[in-house]
Design a protein around this motif. Structure first.
Motif, PDB file in Angstrom:
ATOM      1  N   UNK A  40      69.651  16.829 -70.800  1.00 56.33           N
ATOM      2  CA  UNK A  40      68.619  15.861 -71.176  1.00 56.33           C
ATOM      3  C   UNK A  40      69.238  14.488 -71.414  1.00 56.33           C
ATOM      4  N   UNK A  41      70.329  14.481 -72.161  1.00 53.95           N
ATOM      5  CA  UNK A  41      70.983  13.201 -72.443  1.00 53.95           C
ATOM      6  C   UNK A  41      71.523  12.570 -71.157  1.00 53.95           C
ATOM      7  N   UNK A  42      72.068  13.425 -70.290  1.00 54.49           N
ATOM      8  CA  UNK A  42      72.607  12.895 -69.038  1.00 54.49           C
ATOM      9  C   UNK A  42      71.507  12.282 -68.171  1.00 54.49           C
ATOM     10  N   UNK A  43      70.366  12.959 -68.078  1.00 55.99           N
ATOM     11  CA  UNK A  43      69.264  12.423 -67.292  1.00 55.99           C
ATOM     12  C   UNK A  43      68.720  11.132 -67.884  1.00 55.99           C
ATOM     13  N   UNK A  44      68.685  11.043 -69.207  1.00 54.09           N
ATOM     14  CA  UNK A  44      68.244   9.808 -69.864  1.00 54.09           C
ATOM     15  C   UNK A  44      69.192   8.659 -69.525  1.00 54.09           C
ATOM     16  N   UNK A  45      70.509   8.971 -69.547  1.00 50.23           N
ATOM     17  CA  UNK A  45      71.498   7.943 -69.198  1.00 50.23           C
ATOM     18  C   UNK A  45      71.303   7.459 -67.758  1.00 50.23           C
ATOM     19  N   UNK A  47      68.482   7.472 -66.086  1.00 53.77           N
ATOM     20  CA  UNK A  47      67.266   6.663 -66.064  1.00 53.77           C
ATOM     21  C   UNK A  47      67.530   5.267 -66.607  1.00 53.77           C
ATOM     22  N   UNK A  48      68.336   5.190 -67.678  1.00 54.16           N
ATOM     23  CA  UNK A  48      68.681   3.880 -68.227  1.00 54.16           C
ATOM     24  C   UNK A  48      69.445   3.042 -67.214  1.00 54.16           C
ATOM     25  N   UNK A  49      70.379   3.693 -66.493  1.00 59.08           N
ATOM     26  CA  UNK A  49      71.128   2.968 -65.464  1.00 59.08           C
ATOM     27  C   UNK A  49      70.226   2.472 -64.357  1.00 59.08           C
ATOM     28  N   UNK A  50      69.276   3.313 -63.941  1.00 56.94           N
ATOM     29  CA  UNK A  50      68.332   2.908 -62.909  1.00 56.94           C
ATOM     30  C   UNK A  50      67.462   1.758 -63.386  1.00 56.94           C
ATOM     31  N   UNK A  51      67.025   1.828 -64.651  1.00 54.69           N
ATOM     32  CA  UNK A  51      66.204   0.757 -65.206  1.00 54.69           C
ATOM     33  C   UNK A  51      66.986  -0.546 -65.288  1.00 54.69           C
ATOM     34  N   UNK A  52      68.260  -0.467 -65.661  1.00 50.14           N
ATOM     35  CA  UNK A  52      69.094  -1.672 -65.735  1.00 50.14           C
ATOM     36  C   UNK A  52      69.239  -2.319 -64.366  1.00 50.14           C
TER      37      UNK A  52
END
Length: 232
Positions: A40-45, A47-52
């Motif tokens: 879960x944490x890895x997928x969130x990371x 997503x954050x990278x994609x958003x950035x």
């Protein structure tokens, strides 16, 4: 088993044979000493990278749009200055003394075919050049050239040549057999690069050519370039 429900052992056996499948999902290392991975944490990371990245792309697009609007405003203001000129001398002065400031470049030079103005008059604000030299700046059918300084550029920019790293040459149609060139130069090599859009500078060149046709002395302007009010 085709069409049947996979068992746990079958899934594990398949993953053993295809270990790269999870490589794109796993983080750089285990989350704790027991080697338990927090997906879960890895997928969130991720997503954050994609958003950035999307935010950076959006900011770049906005910056490019602002730059395009600024360039459009500069060219429109410069074009208004060309239109406001009430006589040939005012137009020549505007180009040689003020146009570069409007366009944020270092040098702007109005170059005319030496046959297009009366020879006995001194032309401080206009550079008179042979037609062959003016024509050499353009390929057949070409009206705008952008790129680095060329060997013959000193003929157009004179003492400022050593400062200039990029140039734009705009053809000014003045009649069937006569034309001029608006020469723009800048110290930044990236200001005029091949492949840049030329619509704005071409637009300004068209307006400038029209004003030259209107303001050049009628006794010296080529017959095809003389302007007359349309008949009612």
């Amino acid at each position: 088993m085709a069409g049947g429900k996979l068992t746990k052992d079958q899934v594990l056996a398949w993953l053993d044979k295809h270990p790269d499948v999870l490589a794109g999902l796993l983080p750089g290392g285990p989350e704790n000493d027991q080697g338990v991975v927090d997906f879960q944490r890895h997928l969130i990371d991720r997503l954050r990278g994609s958003l950035s990245q999307r935010t950076a792309d959006r900011d770049a697009l906005v910056e490019t749009s602002r730059g395009n609007l600024a360039s459009q405003h500069q060219v429109h203001e410069a074009t208004l200055g060309v239109i406001r000129a009430g006589c040939f001398d005012e137009l020549a002065w505007f180009i040689s003394r003020e146009l570069h400031g409007y366009l944020h470049v270092d040098v702007a030079v109005l170059c005319l075919d030496h046959r297009s103005v009366w020879p006995e008059r001194k032309m401080d604000s206009v550079l008179l050049l042979p037609a062959m030299l003016l024509e050499s700046q353009f390929a057949p059918g070409q009206t705008v050239t952008l790129g680095p300084l060329r060997n013959e550029s000193e003929e157009f920019f004179g003492p400022a040549t050593s400062l200039i790293k990029s140039q734009a040459m705009v053809k000014l149609e003045l009649g069937a057999t006569m034309f001029g060139v608006l020469a723009l130069g800048d110290r930044d090599a990236a200001t005029f690069e091949p492949g840049h859009a030329t619509q704005l500078v071409r637009y300004m060149g068209d307006v400038l050519a029209l004003r030259l046709q209107q303001l050049l002395p009628q006794s010296q302007a080529p017959e095809a370039a003389r302007w007359s009010r349309p008949e009612n």
